[in-house]
Enzyme design. Structure first.
Site, mmCIF file in Angstrom:
data_model
loop_
_atom_site.group_PDB
_atom_site.id
_atom_site.type_symbol
_atom_site.label_atom_id
_atom_site.label_comp_id
_atom_site.label_asym_id
_atom_site.label_seq_id
_atom_site.Cartn_x
_atom_site.Cartn_y
_atom_site.Cartn_z
ATOM 1 N N SER A 429 0.792 -1.161 0.003
ATOM 2 C CA SER A 429 0.021 0.068 -0.085
ATOM 3 C C SER A 429 0.992 1.386 0.104
ATOM 4 O O SER A 429 1.887 1.292 0.681
ATOM 5 C CB SER A 429 -0.920 -0.199 1.173
ATOM 6 O OG SER A 429 -1.915 0.946 1.067
ATOM 7 N N GLN A 509 1.587 6.928 -7.105
ATOM 8 C CA GLN A 509 0.221 7.411 -6.704
ATOM 9 C C GLN A 509 0.460 8.888 -6.844
ATOM 10 O O GLN A 509 1.405 9.497 -5.906
ATOM 11 C CB GLN A 509 -0.132 7.105 -5.170
ATOM 12 C CG GLN A 509 -1.431 7.733 -4.786
ATOM 13 C CD GLN A 509 -1.656 7.289 -3.285
ATOM 14 O OE1 GLN A 509 -1.039 8.001 -2.552
ATOM 15 N NE2 GLN A 509 -2.487 6.527 -3.086
ATOM 16 N N TYR A 591 -7.070 14.837 0.937
ATOM 17 C CA TYR A 591 -6.198 15.726 0.049
ATOM 18 C C TYR A 591 -6.857 16.467 -0.853
ATOM 19 O O TYR A 591 -8.325 16.313 -0.746
ATOM 20 C CB TYR A 591 -5.060 14.870 -0.237
ATOM 21 C CG TYR A 591 -4.254 14.277 0.856
ATOM 22 C CD1 TYR A 591 -3.491 15.022 1.702
ATOM 23 C CD2 TYR A 591 -4.297 12.929 0.815
ATOM 24 C CE1 TYR A 591 -2.966 14.513 2.670
ATOM 25 C CE2 TYR A 591 -3.482 12.315 1.813
ATOM 26 C CZ TYR A 591 -2.834 13.203 2.531
ATOM 27 O OH TYR A 591 -1.938 12.595 3.954
ATOM 28 N N ARG A 733 1.101 -1.575 6.740
ATOM 29 C CA ARG A 733 2.042 -1.853 8.206
ATOM 30 C C ARG A 733 2.556 -3.382 8.119
ATOM 31 O O ARG A 733 3.701 -3.293 8.823
ATOM 32 C CB ARG A 733 0.917 -1.883 9.133
ATOM 33 C CG ARG A 733 1.029 -0.237 9.765
ATOM 34 C CD ARG A 733 -0.128 -0.081 11.094
ATOM 35 N NE ARG A 733 -0.418 1.077 11.379
ATOM 36 C CZ ARG A 733 -1.221 2.204 10.798
ATOM 37 N NH1 ARG A 733 -2.120 1.675 9.684
ATOM 38 N NH2 ARG A 733 -1.390 3.207 11.165
#
Length: 784
Positions: A429, A509, A591, A733
């Site tokens: 991710s 991204q 964002y 994570r």
């Protein structure tokens, strides 16, 4: 003072005087345990109904709960053991075809019989049972009782009377259900769907009393009984005219709908009414000498069979804490501390199950075995791994139907997006590292960070959010793609990944920080403005992220929006030249582009604000500009926040529409995250807590999705992929903890195929390292 009340007799202390409000299983069991642990206690149970008045029919208890009962009160356990009906199978009827999964292990008995056992035990112990008697208010009882246990159910008057202290949250859900009974025993739990002509209805049924052998159609003969619950969406319930049918007419309608399963038999009622399930959550469970127990404190949807189980376990914990702690305050605090995490976990599972059934219509088109697997794993408590242990043949049939090669975990099957084929379903991710130099250039840290994860076996490795302009950074240490130096640095990383980890795809991204920019690095103070050197921030509307803390953003003009759109397009062209395989447009987490999508952050009155279509306008313009610069054979994805976790914000229904709009414009997949849009959000955290939003988008629209959010195990990934809830799973994570997470997942599953090849220099480490010997021979003789 309540805190000075001793929880145990002895040394001159008088025994507790206890009032129990509600004669359901939880209240009765609490009374029996407290009396058994201290026979001198004076305990009274108040129940407004007669002893044999009760709603519902069968009650399901788990082996874990029964084990606790056996340990705490063998007399009750022995009495229940003689009554239980046990079964292992679940029958799932899909389009007329019955699929059976075994090894599940259920135990049930009639609710009336359960209450009778508890009544007998309470009487034998000397508990006062006051039936057909309305209890005085809990506050009044607390004046002359040491403890008042409010086990007065989902409609608890005690909870309502002290709502200012308990602070309950009651959520009414979207389905109606009715609780009925059939006078025969099914030989398995049965789930079935029926088309009503106005939408689907579902049946949940299980045996709770034994019958004689010799029945037909998967049933036993006379004398048995089964609980039958019929459930459907509110709109389906109304369209079928059930809102105007009485109890008997409703039962007859249900019996006709499921006549084949019932073998033409009627259904019995017992104060049966159509009900919308309510989830009860309380911020506090105790108030002075008053404590909530069971449905008064919490509810969990019947589809995971947990209501009576939770109440009984509450009673066990409360009795134990009263025995272990010296004062009442300490005992009630310990009770809540022990039970709250368990209940929260159960409620998360129950909400997932409930939501699955609310959206059942989106799954009925799935192939039979996938539908059955999806149903069994809906709450996330049953997974691919433990279902393989329970019923390996069934799980193998699911995999075969899905085209998963033999001896291949679902996570290691390939997936194609446009011209890119990913060798497995694992995504690293996007994770902000805040480790670029002062002008956004990725350096050796990013080469090692992304290179290590690429060598670790994931099918797709994503960069952090790469900012399209200097003003679009979150922090001064965020990476960018707005200079030639940036492009060269990213090309160096892409070349390393493609050369040293062939078969691994690298995605970029692209995003703009919007009103969440000009802040410190996460570990220096997340969302806190810089102590010096701040730059102006922009947003759809002049609303700060954290009022009183964050900068007030400038509301963008249309000319400024056009310039930012060009920044995205230039960054996309640069990303293509740098060699990225996939591009993701960041429209999530508050964002800039996310700020346009949410009604909480976009309060514009021009063509870019107001309706959902207007809020979508600018993000879609940016998407189109980026897609025009991005090579036609390379895929584009979009990350969205599928809910703001705040009233008045983006809803799951909005998210489906937003995803559909991006898909219409050419998005190849939707990366479904949630939240981080407004500071006052209240996320419902838990394992895989964001995956239902991806599931809904995928199975409503039929477009590929990337699921994210506390997916931490390879078992979760296998389960989500095989159930058809996601196409790819992004983990953050876990990949920080273990850069080789994917390769280790393959090793732990004994998989050595093309979905997870070990890099040549690492092959010697592809087996788990040996540890100290644990199989030494045991002594054959013991000399005394």
């Amino acid at each position: 003072m309540a805190g000075q009340v001793s929880t145990a007799a002895g040394r001159g202390r008088r025994p507790l005087k206890v009032a129990v409000l509600g004669g359901g299983p939880g209240g009765l069991y609490a009374a029996a345990l407290l009396k058994r642990l201290d026979p001198d206690r004076e305990i009274t149970v108040w129940e407004r109904n007669a002893p044999d008045d009760t709603f519902g029919f069968g009650v399901v208890l788990s082996d874990e709960t029964l084990g606790g009962i056996e340990h705490a009160d063998p007399a009750i356990y022995d009495a229940l053991q003689a009554e239980f009906v046990r079964w292992d199978d679940i029958d799932i009827v899909h389009r007329g075809r019955t699929l059976t999964s075994g090894g599940h292990g259920f135990a049930a008995l009639g609710r009336r019989r359960l209450l009778a056992v508890l009544h007998d035990r309470c009487r034998a112990l000397g508990v006062r049972l006051r039936f057909r008697t309305e209890a005085p208010p809990a506050a009044l009882l607390a004046r002359d009782h040491d403890l008042v246990i409010a086990a007065d159910g989902v409609h608890s008057t005690t909870r309502a009377a002290h709502a200012d202290v308990f602070r309950p949250r009651l959520t009414t859900h979207r389905c109606r259900y009715i609780w009925l009974s059939a006078d025969f025993a099914l030989d398995a739990f049965r789930f079935e769907i029926a088309d009503t002509g106005h939408g689907i209805a579902q049946l949940h049924a299980y045996p709770y009393a034994r019958g004689e052998a010799g029945g037909t159609g998967g049933t036993s003969g006379p004398g048995g009984a089964s609980t039958v619950i019929v459930e459907m969406r509110e709109e389906v319930w109304r369209a079928n005219g059930l809102a105007t049918r009485d109890e008997d007419a409703s039962a007859a309608w249900c019996a006709d709908l499921f006549a084949k399963t019932l073998d033409g038999r009627p259904l019995r009622t017992n104060r049966s009414s159509w009900t919308a399930f309510r989830t009860v959550v309380n911020e506090r469970w105790s108030h002075g000498r008053i404590v909530l127990l069971g449905d008064a404190a919490h509810t969990a949807h019947f589809s995971i069979g947990s209501g009576t189980k939770l109440a009984v376990e509450d009673a066990l914990a409360l009795a134990a804490c009263l025995r272990e702690q010296p004062t009442l305050d300490e005992a009630l605090a310990a009770y809540e501390a022990e039970r709250r995490p368990v209940v929260a976990s159960t409620q998360r599972a129950a909400r997932a199950s409930l939501a699955w059934f609310e959206d059942l219509a989106t799954y009925t088109g799935q192939p039979p075995y996938q539908f059955a697997f999806n149903l069994l794993t809906r709450s996330r408590r049953v997974t691919h791994g433990n279902l393989r242990l329970r019923d390996p043949d069934f799980t193998a049939a699911v995999a075969e139907e899905a085209g998963v090669p033999e001896d291949t975990p679902p996570m290691f099957t390939p997936f194609r997006l446009r011209g890119l084929t990913l060798r497995n379903r694992v995504v690293v991710s996007p994770m902000d590292m805040y480790s670029a130099d002062g002008d956004g250039t990725p350096g050796d840290f990013h080469l090692v960070h992304l290179g290590a994860r690429a060598l670790g076996g994931a099918g797709l490795v994503m960069t952090e959010m790469v900012c399209v302009s200097r003003a679009g950074r979150i922090t001064p240490a965020c990476t960018g793609l707005y200079t030639e130096e940036h492009e060269r640095a990213w090309r160096r990383i892409a070349d390393f990944v493609h050369t040293q980890a062939p078969g691994t795809a690298l995605g970029v991204q692209l995003g703009h920080s919007g009103r969440k920019g000009s802040t410190r690095r996460m570990w220096e103070g997340i969302d806190q403005p810089l102590p010096e050197g701040n730059w102006p921030v922009v947003a759809p509307s002049a609303l700060p992220y954290r009022p009183g803390t964050s900068q007030l953003p400038h509301a963008l003009t249309t000319d400024e929006m056009a310039a930012i759109r060009e920044d995205f397009a230039r960054a996309a062209a640069s990303a293509a030249r740098a060699g990225f395989d996939l591009l993701e447009l960041h429209c999530a987490h508050g964002y800039l582009l996310s700020g346009f999508l949410s009604p909480l952050t976009n309060q514009r009155t021009d063509a870019y604000g107001g309706s959902r279509a207007a809020r979508l306008r600018f993000p879609l313009e940016v998407f189109d500009a980026v897609r025009a610069q991005w090579p036609a054979d390379r895929p584009m994805t979009v990350r969205i926040s599928a809910t703001d976790w705040a009233d008045g914000g983006t809803t799951p229904e909005d998210a489906v529409a937003i995803a559909a709009a991006f898909a219409e414009h050419g998005a190849d997949a939707i990366d479904v995250s949630t939240g981080q849009v407004v500071a006052h959000e209240r996320p419902d955290y838990g394992r895989s807590y964001q995956t239902p939003f991806a599931d809904r988008i995928r199975n409503t629209l039929g477009i590929p999705v990337i699921a994210v959010g506390a997916i931490s195990s390879w078992d979760d990934v296998n389960s989500l992929i095989l159930a058809g809830r996601a196409d790819l799973c992004a983990l953050g994570r876990p990949h920080l903890y273990d850069p080789h997470w994917t390769l280790h997942a393959a090793a732990e599953q004994g998989y050595t195929g093309p979905g997870a090849p070990w890099p040549a220099p690492y092959r010697a480490g592809s087996r788990t390292p040996p540890t100290g010997r644990t199989d030494a021979p045991k002594p054959r003789l013991t000399l005394r």
